[in-house]
Design a protein around this motif. Sequence first.
Motif, PDB file in Angstrom:
ATOM      1  N   TYR A 115      -5.298  44.673  53.594  1.00 19.91           N
ATOM      2  CA  TYR A 115      -4.316  45.314  54.463  1.00 19.91           C
ATOM      3  C   TYR A 115      -4.701  46.767  54.752  1.00 19.91           C
ATOM      4  O   TYR A 115      -4.558  47.243  55.887  1.00 19.91           O
ATOM      5  N   GLU A 193       6.270  45.720  62.970  1.00 25.19           N
ATOM      6  CA  GLU A 193       7.629  45.604  62.433  1.00 25.19           C
ATOM      7  C   GLU A 193       7.938  44.171  62.005  1.00 25.19           C
ATOM      8  O   GLU A 193       8.619  43.944  60.994  1.00 25.19           O
ATOM      9  N   LYS A 196       6.399  43.553  58.585  1.00 28.04           N
ATOM     10  CA  LYS A 196       7.193  44.139  57.506  1.00 28.04           C
ATOM     11  C   LYS A 196       8.415  43.277  57.183  1.00 28.04           C
ATOM     12  O   LYS A 196       8.757  43.088  55.997  1.00 28.04           O
ATOM     13  N   GLN A 197       9.068  42.756  58.204  1.00 29.84           N
ATOM     14  CA  GLN A 197      10.230  41.910  57.964  1.00 29.84           C
ATOM     15  C   GLN A 197       9.849  40.611  57.253  1.00 29.84           C
ATOM     16  O   GLN A 197      10.568  40.141  56.363  1.00 29.84           O
ATOM     17  N   VAL A 223       4.020  45.525  48.519  1.00 27.81           N
ATOM     18  CA  VAL A 223       5.154  45.574  49.452  1.00 27.81           C
ATOM     19  C   VAL A 223       5.443  47.006  49.884  1.00 27.81           C
ATOM     20  O   VAL A 223       5.692  47.286  51.077  1.00 27.81           O
ATOM     21  N   ASP A 224       5.395  47.955  48.948  1.00 24.37           N
ATOM     22  CA  ASP A 224       5.627  49.365  49.305  1.00 24.37           C
ATOM     23  C   ASP A 224       4.558  49.885  50.258  1.00 24.37           C
ATOM     24  O   ASP A 224       4.851  50.687  51.165  1.00 24.37           O
ATOM     25  N   ILE A 226       2.928  48.122  52.517  1.00 25.27           N
ATOM     26  CA  ILE A 226       3.183  47.587  53.852  1.00 25.27           C
ATOM     27  C   ILE A 226       4.377  48.283  54.503  1.00 25.27           C
ATOM     28  O   ILE A 226       4.357  48.608  55.702  1.00 25.27           O
ATOM     29  N   LYS A 227       5.417  48.554  53.733  1.00 31.42           N
ATOM     30  CA  LYS A 227       6.609  49.198  54.285  1.00 31.42           C
ATOM     31  C   LYS A 227       6.329  50.625  54.734  1.00 31.42           C
ATOM     32  O   LYS A 227       6.888  51.088  55.730  1.00 31.42           O
ATOM     33  N   SER A 228       5.477  51.328  54.012  1.00 32.99           N
ATOM     34  CA  SER A 228       5.215  52.731  54.340  1.00 32.99           C
ATOM     35  C   SER A 228       4.132  52.914  55.400  1.00 32.99           C
ATOM     36  O   SER A 228       3.943  54.035  55.889  1.00 32.99           O
TER      37      SER A 228
END
Length: 264
Positions: A115, A193, A196-197, A223-224, A226-228
């Motif tokens: 990623y 987006e 992320k969802q 996960v953090d 990808i969210k950031s």
Amino acid sequence: MTESNLVESEKSLSYIKNGLETDTARRKRYLLCSSTNRNQECKKVMRSDFYPVFKISAFLGISFPRLPEIAVSIMCCCNVHVILRRLIQCYGDSLVQSIKDNSSKNYFAEEFSTYRRIIYGMNEADDAMSFMVLFTYVACISCFFNTLSVFLVSDDVLGKPYLAAEMACTFIFSVVIFSTMTCSAAEVSAAGEKLKQRVLCISDIVLQRNLPSDSLTSFMIFVDGIKSADISMTGWGMFTITRGFVLSTVGVIITYGVLLFQFG
């Protein structure tokens, strides 16, 4: 016949005679110009007689040779945007399917490394194209302001066909470029987006499993990350290109038009 009527008739005959001579002379010049293409005086007469035609021809001759270059630049940017969007979508599909089958610590570490490479490639592509994207937006928005100013300030713009045709062609071309660029770049942000969802939805499934603490920690870090991450295209880093950018631009143009109409 009175003396005044005689004078008027002589003037009319003289005017008709001179007019016929002038028209005949112009026709001879047109024929001479079409055969030799060297008579500068003839060219000046033709330009004065067919001024709107020459204006439209000059505009088309200047603009259309540059259309392939502009089209190739826009197509390159849009093609890169489509590739990035498909890359994110394919990565999201494979990620969802792989997490359902494998939830080990090493797997999450590998996915996080993959990623980060994808995000690095997107940032490099954005850095390479961002200045050209910014220049394209500046040219399009300047054309919008110019067209709006001409139609609001000039009262006789509709009485000049060449000017109206020139402004209409330029405006339509700018709208097509602006819409194409915005839609292709906004799809990249929408794909990010959506990724992320999907990861957040999968996190509920992963947390329900009895995973070791090290695997759970690796998953939370993944996960953090990808969210950031910022998955979007920009205009030289000054603004993010989303669908809302269209409404912002339209709002600025309407505000400018209202001010120009009130104070102009």
